[in-house]
Design a protein around this motif. Sequence first.
Motif, PDB file in Angstrom:
ATOM      1  N   ASP A  60      60.230  47.431  22.524  1.00 60.82           N
ATOM      2  CA  ASP A  60      60.803  46.214  21.935  1.00 60.82           C
ATOM      3  C   ASP A  60      61.979  45.716  22.768  1.00 60.82           C
ATOM      4  N   GLY A  61      61.853  44.479  23.293  1.00 63.10           N
ATOM      5  CA  GLY A  61      62.935  43.865  24.051  1.00 63.10           C
ATOM      6  C   GLY A  61      62.991  44.235  25.520  1.00 63.10           C
ATOM      7  N   ARG A  62      62.099  45.088  25.984  1.00 65.32           N
ATOM      8  CA  ARG A  62      62.111  45.510  27.388  1.00 65.32           C
ATOM      9  C   ARG A  62      61.256  44.577  28.252  1.00 65.32           C
ATOM     10  N   THR A  63      61.542  44.590  29.552  1.00 61.96           N
ATOM     11  CA  THR A  63      60.711  43.882  30.525  1.00 61.96           C
ATOM     12  C   THR A  63      59.971  44.922  31.356  1.00 61.96           C
ATOM     13  N   ILE A  64      58.648  44.795  31.396  1.00 64.32           N
ATOM     14  CA  ILE A  64      57.808  45.721  32.155  1.00 64.32           C
ATOM     15  C   ILE A  64      57.234  44.980  33.358  1.00 64.32           C
ATOM     16  N   ILE A  65      57.414  45.555  34.539  1.00 63.69           N
ATOM     17  CA  ILE A  65      56.869  44.978  35.768  1.00 63.69           C
ATOM     18  C   ILE A  65      55.821  45.947  36.313  1.00 63.69           C
ATOM     19  N   GLN A  66      54.594  45.505  36.331  1.00 59.54           N
ATOM     20  CA  GLN A  66      53.482  46.332  36.778  1.00 59.54           C
ATOM     21  C   GLN A  66      53.226  46.079  38.263  1.00 59.54           C
ATOM     22  N   LEU A  67      53.416  47.106  39.091  1.00 57.40           N
ATOM     23  CA  LEU A  67      53.120  47.004  40.513  1.00 57.40           C
ATOM     24  C   LEU A  67      51.951  47.898  40.916  1.00 57.40           C
ATOM     25  N   SER A  68      51.209  48.397  39.930  1.00 58.26           N
ATOM     26  CA  SER A  68      49.989  49.163  40.197  1.00 58.26           C
ATOM     27  C   SER A  68      48.818  48.185  40.288  1.00 58.26           C
ATOM     28  N   THR A  69      47.924  48.384  41.237  1.00 54.56           N
ATOM     29  CA  THR A  69      46.792  47.480  41.412  1.00 54.56           C
ATOM     30  C   THR A  69      45.884  47.521  40.189  1.00 54.56           C
ATOM     31  N   SER A  70      45.673  46.363  39.573  1.00 59.38           N
ATOM     32  CA  SER A  70      44.867  46.269  38.352  1.00 59.38           C
ATOM     33  C   SER A  70      43.932  45.073  38.416  1.00 59.38           C
ATOM     34  N   LEU A  71      42.916  45.101  37.582  1.00 57.39           N
ATOM     35  CA  LEU A  71      41.971  43.996  37.487  1.00 57.39           C
ATOM     36  C   LEU A  71      42.582  42.820  36.731  1.00 57.39           C
ATOM     37  N   ALA A 107      39.730  53.651  45.871  1.00 59.31           N
ATOM     38  CA  ALA A 107      40.033  53.234  44.502  1.00 59.31           C
ATOM     39  C   ALA A 107      40.086  51.714  44.398  1.00 59.31           C
ATOM     40  N   SER A 108      40.572  51.062  45.436  1.00 60.64           N
ATOM     41  CA  SER A 108      40.599  49.598  45.451  1.00 60.64           C
ATOM     42  C   SER A 108      39.191  49.019  45.471  1.00 60.64           C
ATOM     43  N   LEU A 109      38.283  49.686  46.169  1.00 58.56           N
ATOM     44  CA  LEU A 109      36.891  49.238  46.191  1.00 58.56           C
ATOM     45  C   LEU A 109      36.269  49.292  44.806  1.00 58.56           C
ATOM     46  N   GLU A 110      36.625  50.306  44.033  1.00 62.86           N
ATOM     47  CA  GLU A 110      36.115  50.402  42.671  1.00 62.86           C
ATOM     48  C   GLU A 110      36.589  49.220  41.841  1.00 62.86           C
ATOM     49  N   LEU A 111      37.823  48.783  42.080  1.00 64.37           N
ATOM     50  CA  LEU A 111      38.337  47.613  41.361  1.00 64.37           C
ATOM     51  C   LEU A 111      37.597  46.351  41.789  1.00 64.37           C
ATOM     52  N   LEU A 112      37.341  46.216  43.082  1.00 64.12           N
ATOM     53  CA  LEU A 112      36.591  45.049  43.566  1.00 64.12           C
ATOM     54  C   LEU A 112      35.204  44.999  42.937  1.00 64.12           C
ATOM     55  N   LYS A 113      34.574  46.155  42.845  1.00 60.15           N
ATOM     56  CA  LYS A 113      33.237  46.206  42.248  1.00 60.15           C
ATOM     57  C   LYS A 113      33.293  45.845  40.764  1.00 60.15           C
ATOM     58  N   GLN A 128      35.570  44.059  39.214  1.00 57.02           N
ATOM     59  CA  GLN A 128      35.892  42.630  39.045  1.00 57.02           C
ATOM     60  C   GLN A 128      34.645  41.779  39.196  1.00 57.02           C
ATOM     61  N   ALA A 129      33.805  42.119  40.167  1.00 54.88           N
ATOM     62  CA  ALA A 129      32.566  41.365  40.363  1.00 54.88           C
ATOM     63  C   ALA A 129      31.666  41.482  39.139  1.00 54.88           C
ATOM     64  N   ILE A 130      31.596  42.666  38.574  1.00 50.33           N
ATOM     65  CA  ILE A 130      30.789  42.876  37.368  1.00 50.33           C
ATOM     66  C   ILE A 130      31.368  42.070  36.203  1.00 50.33           C
ATOM     67  N   ASP A 131      32.697  42.139  36.035  1.00 51.35           N
ATOM     68  CA  ASP A 131      33.357  41.412  34.942  1.00 51.35           C
ATOM     69  C   ASP A 131      33.126  39.908  35.041  1.00 51.35           C
ATOM     70  N   ALA A 132      33.115  39.392  36.289  1.00 47.59           N
ATOM     71  CA  ALA A 132      32.990  37.952  36.498  1.00 47.59           C
ATOM     72  C   ALA A 132      31.544  37.495  36.644  1.00 47.59           C
ATOM     73  N   GLY A 133      30.588  38.415  36.569  1.00 49.53           N
ATOM     74  CA  GLY A 133      29.186  38.055  36.722  1.00 49.53           C
ATOM     75  C   GLY A 133      28.809  37.717  38.150  1.00 49.53           C
ATOM     76  N   MET A 134      29.580  38.243  39.117  1.00 43.24           N
ATOM     77  CA  MET A 134      29.309  37.999  40.533  1.00 43.24           C
ATOM     78  C   MET A 134      28.364  39.064  41.088  1.00 43.24           C
ATOM     79  N   ASP A 135      27.841  38.808  42.287  1.00 41.20           N
ATOM     80  CA  ASP A 135      27.077  39.822  42.991  1.00 41.20           C
ATOM     81  C   ASP A 135      28.055  40.883  43.507  1.00 41.20           C
ATOM     82  N   GLY A 173      27.273  43.423  45.542  1.00 39.85           N
ATOM     83  CA  GLY A 173      26.651  44.134  46.650  1.00 39.85           C
ATOM     84  C   GLY A 173      27.628  44.593  47.711  1.00 39.85           C
ATOM     85  N   PHE A 174      28.569  43.729  48.084  1.00 36.80           N
ATOM     86  CA  PHE A 174      29.506  44.079  49.157  1.00 36.80           C
ATOM     87  C   PHE A 174      30.383  45.272  48.775  1.00 36.80           C
ATOM     88  N   PRO A 175      31.152  45.212  47.673  1.00 39.02           N
ATOM     89  CA  PRO A 175      31.982  46.373  47.341  1.00 39.02           C
ATOM     90  C   PRO A 175      31.165  47.621  46.995  1.00 39.02           C
TER      91      PRO A 175
END
Length: 289
Positions: free
Chosen positions: A85-96, A235-241, A243-250, A252-254
Amino acid sequence: MSEVSILGLGLMGMAIAKAYQKGGVPITVWNRTIKKAEALEPKNVVVAQTISEAIAASPVSIICVEDPNSVLTLFGHSQVEPILDGRTIIQLSTSLPKQVREDQEWLAERNADFLYGAIHCGPQDLGTKDGNILISGPSTIYNPVEGLLGHQGGKIEYLDDDIAAVSVLDLAWLSTRFGEFMGMLHASNICEAEGVELQKFISMFPDSARIQHHVGTIRDGTYDQRTATLSIWQASLELLKQQAIDAGMDAGFPSHVGGLFEKAVKAGYGDEHVMALFKVLRGDGRAAD
């Protein structure tokens, strides 16, 4: 009370903490392995034993861990939630992008402000003129912490109110990096297979420090010299893959590149430089050096 708490003392988290120490900013730090905090100068630093203690110590907390779901992983506990409550959180971890939006909503329900950022420089650059961080989120949240973030380097770039803007651009940037990696790896394989020295290929790009460094790593076999490991890039490649699934994209590349990275990790190269992937891309079946 400290000015900022840093959650996570990996390569980047440690660099963030040291940049604040260099700027004379009182900090609180937390890491799953508390022993890592011993690498920090004792001046202006408090080592928290628990996440709750770290959050309570500062109005602003910065997350820098490898878990893309770290907001819920770290904060989704009954003993932690009331302190938000009342705090500011800054996320610098790579996320979708999807995860970032969900994190913003979850924190807002607990009366906590949220900004999302991406570090676009090496850990050695943080706290210097070469430090480069992208930040997105409501300007009403960003403006009060702009000066605090300024200790991290000469280029703190605020994008806009869209909390996921940085996540989207960070993944797009990562995609181009993997394209470059695969191009350099295949080029190196061509040269080796046809008996042409890699230095001759490197000499074709006198103005490209990136090609000189990465292909030079293959040429010299200096795979132990790295900032981000091959496993971190995987681990970044897993996020790319995802994201493509979430967005309904192909995807294949990741998916294809991710399979190659997985093969390298299984071969034991996960803690080495990303160019160690070359060891499993050789086409003649030779064992790795």
